[in-house]
Enzyme design. Structure first.
Site, PDB file in Angstrom:
ATOM      1  N   LYS A  68      25.662  57.228  42.849  1.00 16.58           N
ATOM      2  CA  LYS A  68      26.751  57.258  41.194  1.00 16.58           C
ATOM      3  C   LYS A  68      27.807  58.674  41.589  1.00 16.58           C
ATOM      4  O   LYS A  68      26.927  59.552  41.854  1.00 16.58           O
ATOM      5  CB  LYS A  68      26.094  57.100  39.743  1.00 16.58           C
ATOM      6  CG  LYS A  68      26.685  57.288  38.654  1.00 16.58           C
ATOM      7  CD  LYS A  68      25.509  57.136  37.600  1.00 16.58           C
ATOM      8  CE  LYS A  68      26.785  56.696  36.494  1.00 16.58           C
ATOM      9  NZ  LYS A  68      26.210  56.960  34.991  1.00 16.58           N
ATOM     10  N   SER A 146      26.493  53.057  31.726  1.00 16.32           N
ATOM     11  CA  SER A 146      27.976  53.188  32.655  1.00 16.32           C
ATOM     12  C   SER A 146      27.568  53.506  33.950  1.00 16.32           C
ATOM     13  O   SER A 146      28.229  53.616  34.932  1.00 16.32           O
ATOM     14  CB  SER A 146      27.678  55.305  32.362  1.00 16.32           C
ATOM     15  OG  SER A 146      26.566  55.723  33.055  1.00 16.32           O
ATOM     16  N   SER A 170      22.321  53.750  30.421  1.00 20.18           N
ATOM     17  CA  SER A 170      23.237  53.775  31.827  1.00 20.18           C
ATOM     18  C   SER A 170      22.480  52.990  32.760  1.00 20.18           C
ATOM     19  O   SER A 170      23.261  52.215  33.690  1.00 20.18           O
ATOM     20  CB  SER A 170      23.985  55.077  31.988  1.00 20.18           C
ATOM     21  OG  SER A 170      25.440  55.484  31.039  1.00 20.18           O
TER      22      SER A 170
END
Length: 439
Positions: A68, A146, A170
């Site tokens: 990420k 996210s 997330s």
């Protein structure tokens, strides 16, 4: 779906495949239309070199993992899905989590797209584009956030492990919406060093995979600990289902999948009890001043917002700025209230090995319904609150949770969440293995 990490490592160890071949498959998947907007930076040459250099006997054996965009990678900036940090100084060292995955023989495939600064469960990114959910080629649907690109990288077959973070869901939200596995460990078990923070209280470094056994491997690498294996049958565990909050407002597909899953588990011998968790009703009052994420996020972002606020996603800036109004005594009251609330929840959950809930109450809606634009802001914030509602309870609890796919073949992906309080990680993973088999 491409075989999981364990099956692929077995192929490596028996010479049925090799790391070079598997990396070629990963790179082809990463370049395919299903991965459009999933990566902000693809590291093709570096990944190929790392794959060949790894030993098949290592836990990841040269297989691909993704990172990420909020994690430091040595020699690269850490933009966290933004444009305002795109030209920030390069990181001097890998984040601890990245370094541990590399040390385990993982080949870093690339940096994955995300909600800017990790502040939404929907997965929209107006700067880099929004990666579409893998479940419906005909209708571009939200990926969940996210950790949006991380989920797509795993679900599409590009990566075997998608490193992400979970502050209010997330990891588990995109895992549920894309039909893969997402494990949120107890936060303190994995170091956050080298990860750009959202909430220092709630942030958890964790990963998505394609199976529970892969989730165990990823957690063991990230936490530098061995998971105690659970050999007991499903009937040996005492499971709970909460009557309150978690099943409110389920859409028909989620409700059907959840009830069907409970039925299959009962048939397989699971002991499932419905319980009341009255402490859940206190959460709105506890978080009435905004909660941890806006306050702690604003503390990190306030100077950057003053300098570069016009470059932020307006929806993200709006949520961060909510933290500007929290007073010091309100923050301290929140810390104390959370501590007391955790104690009540832990006492209520102590007789059980895990709690079963829908991960999120809806399936993935079309991106067009919540795409950037003021006309759709209300719909976006309603959806965001709905997606965060169930998984964020576990973050507030300082707990651990795993989301498993539980939909039928002709249904959009639905997640089944197994969860408990802090440091029940091994028990939750043991139950999850049995639940995965039963489903």
């Amino acid at each position: 779906m491409r075989p999981d990490l364990h099956a692929t490592r077995l192929a490596l160890l028996t010479n049925a495949s090799d790391a070079r071949t598997e990396m070629a498959h990963s790179l082809a998947s990463a370049a395919a239309p299903a991965c459009a907007h999933a990566f902000t930076r693809l590291l093709s040459e570096e990944a190929a070199r790392e794959a060949v250099a790894a030993r098949p006997s290592q836990p990841l054996g040269g297989l691909a993992f993704s990172v990420k965009d909020l994690f430091d990678v040595a020699g690269q900036p850490t933009p966290a899905g933004s444009v305002v940090l795109a030209h920030s100084p390069a990181a001097r060292a890998d984040a601890v989590a990245v370094a541990r995955l590399r040390a385990a023989g993982g080949a870093l495939l690339g940096r994955t797209n995300m909600t800017e600064f990790a502040f939404s469960g929907v997965g929209i990114n107006p700067h880099h584009g929004t990666p579409a959910n893998v479940c419906d080629p005909a209708t571009p649907r939200i990926p969940g956030g996210s950790s949006s690109g991380a989920a797509i990288s795993v679900a599409s077959g590009a990566a075997f492990v998608g490193l992400g973070s979970d502050t209010g869901g997330s990891i588990r939200i995109p895992a549920a919406l894309n039909g893969i596995v997402g494990f949120k460990s107890t936060a303190r078990l994995v170091p956050t060093q080298g990860a750009l923070p959202l909430s220092t209280t709630l942030d958890t470094v964790c990963a998505m995979t394609r199976s529970v056994r892969d989730a165990v491997t990823a957690h063991e690498i990230l936490a530098a600990r061995r998971v105690t294996p659970g050999a007991a049958p499903l009937a040996a565990y005492r499971l709970a289902v909460s009557r309150s909050l978690f099943q409110d407002g389920l859409d028909p597909v989620v409700a059907k999948a959840f009830e069907r899953s409970l039925g299959r588990l009962a048939t397989a011998g699971a002991r499932i009890e419905e319980i009341d968790l009255p402490a859940l009703a206190d959460l709105p009052a506890i978080n009435a001043t905004g909660g941890f994420s806006p306050a702690e996020g604003y503390a990190w972002h306030r100077l950057l917002l003053e300098r570069s606020g016009a470059g932020y996603d307006p929806r993200v800036a709006r949520r961060i700025l909510q933290g500007a109004t929290m007073k010091a005594y309100e923050y301290l009251d929140l810390v104390r209230a959370r501590h007391e609330w955790i104690g009540r929840m832990e006492r209520a959950l102590s007789p059980f090995d895990a709690v079963l809930s829908p991960t999120v109450p809806v399936t993935a809606p079309p991106i067009a319904e919540v795409a950037p634009g003021e006309a759709r802001d209300d719909a976006f914030f309603r959806l965001n609150a709905l997606l965060l509602r169930n998984p964020s309870v576990v973050n507030m609890l300082d707990g651990c949770a795993i989301s498993l796919p539980c939909q039928a073949a002709d249904e959009l992906p639905v997640g089944l969440m197994l969860w408990h309080a802090a440091l029940h990680d091994d028990a939750v993973l043991a139950v999850a293995r049995q639940v995965e088999r039963a489903l």
